[in-house]
Motif scaffolding. Sequence first.
Motif, PDB file in Angstrom:
ATOM      1  N   THR A   1       3.587 -32.911  48.468  1.00 24.12           N
ATOM      2  CA  THR A   1       3.431 -33.899  49.373  1.00 24.12           C
ATOM      3  C   THR A   1       2.370 -34.711  48.967  1.00 24.12           C
ATOM      4  N   HIS A   2       2.459 -36.091  49.327  1.00 26.20           N
ATOM      5  CA  HIS A   2       1.497 -36.799  49.418  1.00 26.20           C
ATOM      6  C   HIS A   2       0.577 -36.958  50.664  1.00 26.20           C
ATOM      7  N   GLU A   3       1.057 -36.429  51.830  1.00 24.08           N
ATOM      8  CA  GLU A   3       0.542 -36.608  53.028  1.00 24.08           C
ATOM      9  C   GLU A   3      -0.321 -35.475  53.466  1.00 24.08           C
TER      10      GLU A   3
ATOM     11  N   GLY B   1      -1.882 -34.099  45.011  1.00 23.51           N
ATOM     12  CA  GLY B   1      -2.246 -34.575  43.813  1.00 23.51           C
ATOM     13  C   GLY B   1      -1.792 -36.054  43.745  1.00 23.51           C
ATOM     14  N   HIS B   2      -2.467 -36.572  42.847  1.00 24.74           N
ATOM     15  CA  HIS B   2      -2.305 -38.171  42.535  1.00 24.74           C
ATOM     16  C   HIS B   2      -0.870 -38.212  41.933  1.00 24.74           C
ATOM     17  N   SER B   3      -0.449 -39.239  41.950  1.00 27.16           N
ATOM     18  CA  SER B   3       0.906 -39.609  41.110  1.00 27.16           C
ATOM     19  C   SER B   3       0.610 -39.613  39.685  1.00 27.16           C
TER      20      SER B   3
ATOM     21  N   SER C   1       0.255 -36.648  38.385  1.00 23.69           N
ATOM     22  CA  SER C   1      -0.638 -35.488  38.156  1.00 23.69           C
ATOM     23  C   SER C   1      -0.201 -34.336  37.389  1.00 23.69           C
ATOM     24  N   GLY C   2       1.243 -34.279  37.705  1.00 19.41           N
ATOM     25  CA  GLY C   2       2.088 -33.312  37.046  1.00 19.41           C
ATOM     26  C   GLY C   2       2.717 -32.542  38.075  1.00 19.41           C
ATOM     27  N   LYS C   3       2.878 -32.806  39.503  1.00 17.40           N
ATOM     28  CA  LYS C   3       3.461 -31.667  40.411  1.00 17.40           C
ATOM     29  C   LYS C   3       4.862 -31.626  40.033  1.00 17.40           C
ATOM     30  N   SER C   4       5.510 -32.932  39.910  1.00 19.41           N
ATOM     31  CA  SER C   4       7.202 -32.686  39.850  1.00 19.41           C
ATOM     32  C   SER C   4       7.469 -31.813  38.458  1.00 19.41           C
ATOM     33  N   THR C   5       6.592 -32.011  37.375  1.00 22.77           N
ATOM     34  CA  THR C   5       6.696 -31.353  36.305  1.00 22.77           C
ATOM     35  C   THR C   5       6.688 -29.968  36.581  1.00 22.77           C
ATOM     36  N   LEU C   6       5.641 -29.407  37.319  1.00 27.37           N
ATOM     37  CA  LEU C   6       5.307 -28.118  37.434  1.00 27.37           C
ATOM     38  C   LEU C   6       6.230 -27.601  38.460  1.00 27.37           C
TER      39      LEU C   6
ATOM     40  N   LEU D   1      19.179 -34.728  35.820  1.00 32.13           N
ATOM     41  CA  LEU D   1      18.670 -35.309  37.152  1.00 32.13           C
ATOM     42  C   LEU D   1      17.982 -36.357  37.161  1.00 32.13           C
ATOM     43  N   ARG D   2      17.195 -36.501  36.076  1.00 33.80           N
ATOM     44  CA  ARG D   2      16.252 -37.734  36.102  1.00 33.80           C
ATOM     45  C   ARG D   2      17.133 -39.097  35.705  1.00 33.80           C
ATOM     46  N   TYR D   3      18.211 -38.873  35.227  1.00 38.68           N
ATOM     47  CA  TYR D   3      19.074 -39.905  34.795  1.00 38.68           C
ATOM     48  C   TYR D   3      19.406 -40.805  35.898  1.00 38.68           C
TER      49      TYR D   3
ATOM     50  N   SER E   1       3.346 -36.673  21.398  1.00 42.23           N
ATOM     51  CA  SER E   1       3.459 -35.409  22.226  1.00 42.23           C
ATOM     52  C   SER E   1       2.558 -35.627  23.511  1.00 42.23           C
ATOM     53  N   GLN E   2       3.084 -35.977  24.597  1.00 43.83           N
ATOM     54  CA  GLN E   2       2.038 -36.466  25.701  1.00 43.83           C
ATOM     55  C   GLN E   2       1.897 -35.167  26.662  1.00 43.83           C
ATOM     56  N   PRO E   3       0.803 -34.570  26.519  1.00 43.40           N
ATOM     57  CA  PRO E   3       0.433 -33.304  27.360  1.00 43.40           C
ATOM     58  C   PRO E   3       0.659 -33.739  28.802  1.00 43.40           C
ATOM     59  N   VAL E   4       0.916 -33.061  29.911  1.00 43.66           N
ATOM     60  CA  VAL E   4       1.022 -33.328  31.267  1.00 43.66           C
ATOM     61  C   VAL E   4       0.583 -32.088  31.835  1.00 43.66           C
ATOM     62  N   LEU E   5       0.590 -30.878  31.544  1.00 47.20           N
ATOM     63  CA  LEU E   5       0.247 -29.665  32.209  1.00 47.20           C
ATOM     64  C   LEU E   5      -0.633 -28.737  31.184  1.00 47.20           C
TER      65      LEU E   5
ATOM     66  N   SER F   1       3.990 -30.386  27.599  1.00 43.84           N
ATOM     67  CA  SER F   1       3.901 -31.655  26.980  1.00 43.84           C
ATOM     68  C   SER F   1       5.275 -32.424  26.804  1.00 43.84           C
ATOM     69  N   TYR F   2       5.434 -33.508  27.104  1.00 41.93           N
ATOM     70  CA  TYR F   2       6.662 -34.131  26.831  1.00 41.93           C
ATOM     71  C   TYR F   2       6.606 -35.069  25.348  1.00 41.93           C
ATOM     72  N   GLU F   3       7.837 -34.787  24.676  1.00 43.50           N
ATOM     73  CA  GLU F   3       7.977 -35.686  23.501  1.00 43.50           C
ATOM     74  C   GLU F   3       8.366 -36.989  23.647  1.00 43.50           C
TER      75      GLU F   3
HETATM   76  N1  LIG Z   1      10.766 -36.926  30.940  1.00 47.71           N
HETATM   77  C1  LIG Z   1       9.456 -37.333  30.736  1.00 47.71           C
HETATM   78  N2  LIG Z   1       9.225 -37.975  29.484  1.00 47.71           N
HETATM   79  C2  LIG Z   1       8.136 -38.426  29.242  1.00 47.71           C
HETATM   80  N3  LIG Z   1       6.909 -38.338  30.328  1.00 47.71           N
HETATM   81  C3  LIG Z   1       7.480 -37.745  31.435  1.00 47.71           C
HETATM   82  C4  LIG Z   1       8.521 -37.333  31.749  1.00 47.71           C
HETATM   83  N4  LIG Z   1       8.646 -36.965  33.043  1.00 47.71           N
HETATM   84  C5  LIG Z   1       7.237 -37.111  33.516  1.00 47.71           C
HETATM   85  N5  LIG Z   1       6.560 -37.520  32.441  1.00 47.71           N
HETATM   86  C6  LIG Z   1       5.164 -37.777  32.556  1.00 47.71           C
HETATM   87  O1  LIG Z   1       4.599 -36.703  33.160  1.00 47.71           O
HETATM   88  C7  LIG Z   1       3.460 -37.150  34.066  1.00 47.71           C
HETATM   89  C8  LIG Z   1       3.614 -36.376  35.178  1.00 47.71           C
HETATM   90  O2  LIG Z   1       4.726 -36.555  35.861  1.00 47.71           O
HETATM   91  P1  LIG Z   1       5.294 -36.250  36.993  1.00 47.71           P
HETATM   92  O3  LIG Z   1       6.650 -36.666  37.295  1.00 47.71           O
HETATM   93  O4  LIG Z   1       5.191 -34.262  37.033  1.00 47.71           O
HETATM   94  O5  LIG Z   1       4.151 -36.487  38.070  1.00 47.71           O
HETATM   95  P2  LIG Z   1       4.157 -36.254  39.782  1.00 47.71           P
HETATM   96  O6  LIG Z   1       2.820 -35.420  39.915  1.00 47.71           O
HETATM   97  O7  LIG Z   1       5.342 -35.690  40.115  1.00 47.71           O
HETATM   98  O8  LIG Z   1       4.014 -37.607  40.277  1.00 47.71           O
HETATM   99  P3  LIG Z   1       4.512 -38.562  41.387  1.00 47.71           P
HETATM  100  O9  LIG Z   1       3.664 -38.037  42.766  1.00 47.71           O
HETATM  101  O10 LIG Z   1       4.462 -39.860  41.403  1.00 47.71           O
HETATM  102  O11 LIG Z   1       5.797 -37.846  41.722  1.00 47.71           O
HETATM  103  C9  LIG Z   1       3.504 -38.353  34.084  1.00 47.71           C
HETATM  104  O12 LIG Z   1       2.419 -39.267  33.273  1.00 47.71           O
HETATM  105  C10 LIG Z   1       4.889 -38.869  33.675  1.00 47.71           C
HETATM  106  O13 LIG Z   1       4.578 -40.252  32.753  1.00 47.71           O
END
Ligand SMILES: Nc1ncnc2c1ncn2[C@@H]1O[C@H](COP(=O)(O)OP(=O)(O)OP(=O)(O)O)[C@@H](O)[C@H]1O
Lengths: 407, 245
Positions: B216-218, B55-57, B59-64, A404-406, B34-38, B22-24
């Motif tokens: 949402t951001h709004e 949450g701020h851009s 912050s990990g919303k989409s990841t969750l 999806l992210r591609y 390894s980058q921890p996100v949540l 965390s993302y590798e």
């Molecule tokens: N596939 C990935 N590989 C590495 N890091 C990632 C990946 N996807 C997201 N990240 C990192 O994880 C963190 C959180 O990303 P995420 O997309 O969850 O943020 P978000 O809260 O949805 O931001 P936004 O409001 O901008 O959409 C970010 O620092 C991003 O760089």
Amino acid sequence: MNLLVIIGEALRALKLNRLRTGLTMLGMIIGVAAVVLMLSIGQGAQININNTIASMGSHLLIVVPGATSSGGLRFGSGSVRTLTISDAQAVAELPSIEATAPVISGIAQLSYSANNWSTSITGVTPDYFSVSNWELADGSIFADADLRSAIRVAVLGSVTAENLFGNEDPIGKTFRISNKPFLVVGILAVKGQSLSGRDQDDNVFVPITTAQRQILGNQFPGSINHMLVQAKSSDTLDEAEAEITQLLRQRHRIADKMENDFTVRNLTALATVASTTAKVMAWMLGSIASISLLVGGIGIMNIMLVSVTERTREIGIRMAIGASYRIILMQFLLEALVICILGGLIGVALGIGGAWMVSQSTDMPIVVTFNMIGLAFIFVTAIGIFFGFYPARKAAALKPVDALRYE
Amino acid sequence: MSVVNQPAPNPILIQIDRLCKSYELTDRSGELISQPVLFDISLTINQGEFIAIMGHSGSGKSTLMNILGCLDTPTSGNYWLSGRNVATMNSNELAHVRNQNIGFVFQSFNLLKRMTALENIAIPLLYAGIGRKESLKRSQAMLDLIGLGKYRDHLPNQLSGGQQQRVAISRALINQPQLLLADEPTGNLDTQTSHDIMTLFTQLNRNQGITIVLITHEEDIATHAQRLIRLKDGRIVQNEVKLSN
Ligand SMILES: Nc1ncnc2c1ncn2[C@@H]1O[C@H](COP(=O)(O)OP(=O)(O)OP(=O)(O)O)[C@@H](O)[C@H]1O
Ligand SMILES: [Mg+2]
């Protein structure tokens, strides 16, 4: 999701990229057409040879002057004329022998009114026609009595008759061989090419005595070019060969440790070799053609890989709304298969068309069998699955979130 | 669409427990980092809730959200969806869950470009094994319901952003999922259209009991929700039910 729906989707995806689909398919089309064409030509050649063998006469041995050396056959040169008509007569008396036909041959100039024609003259005995399976189309063959008196009669091969007499009926007409008048008594039925590719129908047969004394006159009276020997049955061929060898060694007074001054060859064995060769040739042609199929398959794999990369995001979306591994796999596999099978269909059609054209322009019988078409399809499907599987699996194994992210 | 009543005895739809992600990444020297996100997210969502995540851009919303939607897997921690541990499901079962139990709406709509509005809506039905004819019939009914009946044969690029998003929402709802996940669904839309979409969400939540989780951001979009969860640097910093609404 049922298979029909997936096939529908595959067709759609292919239609959206017509040019690319077409070019990829072209690889398959050319490959399949080549395979079908080559196999049918191979089969045709084989049938041709089998026909020739059938027309040759059964359980035949041929005895030629000259020795066999360890390196193969060494044919008697013009001066080595060690076989004679009386040798042939003696061989005919052997218990395992049905008949013999001594032959002398050469080239001479024929003429009839304004027509001139140069062809081979074969001096034979009446037995020759039955031994080598000739049939009469018209008239009769000459008799033993004609042989003794060495009269000037001739039996014509169909091609010679046509060339010399055109539309006229040659029977009873007189033409000239080396300026000597000959009476046409018979016309032979069409036989076609010999194993060596010579047109057997372009030939003039005259009594062996006449040929010897009046046309091809040679320095050793009674000597012949070769003799055909018909054994009583195919089981006694080896026995016959041994008897002939023994008899001729005795007649030619060859000392125990000396080489034979003649060679006995088994024509049936030669024919088998020729037929096997044709079979091998057919398979070789087929194999070479199938390399182009392989190349076509690699083309398909290449395009499918590109397609998977291009549609990564689409794959992600599909996964997010519930497409399973199997569905994505099938979708891409079927795209590859559709290209292969459609290409296969067109290729078979083109191959048959090409084979038909070949059969029109040569007089080779061209055979397209259902087996061949079936084989082509199995091959094509296997190629589709083999080369489509890797890209399809690559697509199906994507992680939804990555796809999806591609971008 | 049938009305799904909130079952009284076990209203828990989503439960996550100390979930980490965390993302590798490979850095320039080719080493894995390894980058921890949540970090240690624990959260319970009941059936029928309408939740906004802010949450701020970054912050990990989409990841969750991707983890909630079974599109991604957590690095550690547990996730139960309707009482089932998601970690124990194979890819087939996950596909089935995404097809039947979850509807996804994206900021960028994510319609299939080469298919008409009607066909886009029908795909989840086809994946569910429903015949093509029946699928298209149900999709048409859905399009009519959402007021886009006459756009059935339009390709996505022949629709406005708001129309595309409504088609995407229809597609998310066609298999009547319990859970609708929306990642900034109004991010690409103007205020009026955003408001219309939010009204639609509110109706779906109220009338059909569909659980909605929305990023949402709004702030004013978030006011439509009953509960607000705020993420900061991968941690929940606010989680409160608003009594109003
Ligand atoms: N596939 C990935 N590989 C590495 N890091 C990632 C990946 N996807 C997201 N990240 C990192 O994880 C963190 C959180 O990303 P995420 O997309 O969850 O943020 P978000 O809260 O949805 O931001 P936004 O409001 O901008 O959409 C970010 O620092 C991003 O760089
Ligand atoms: Mg995001």
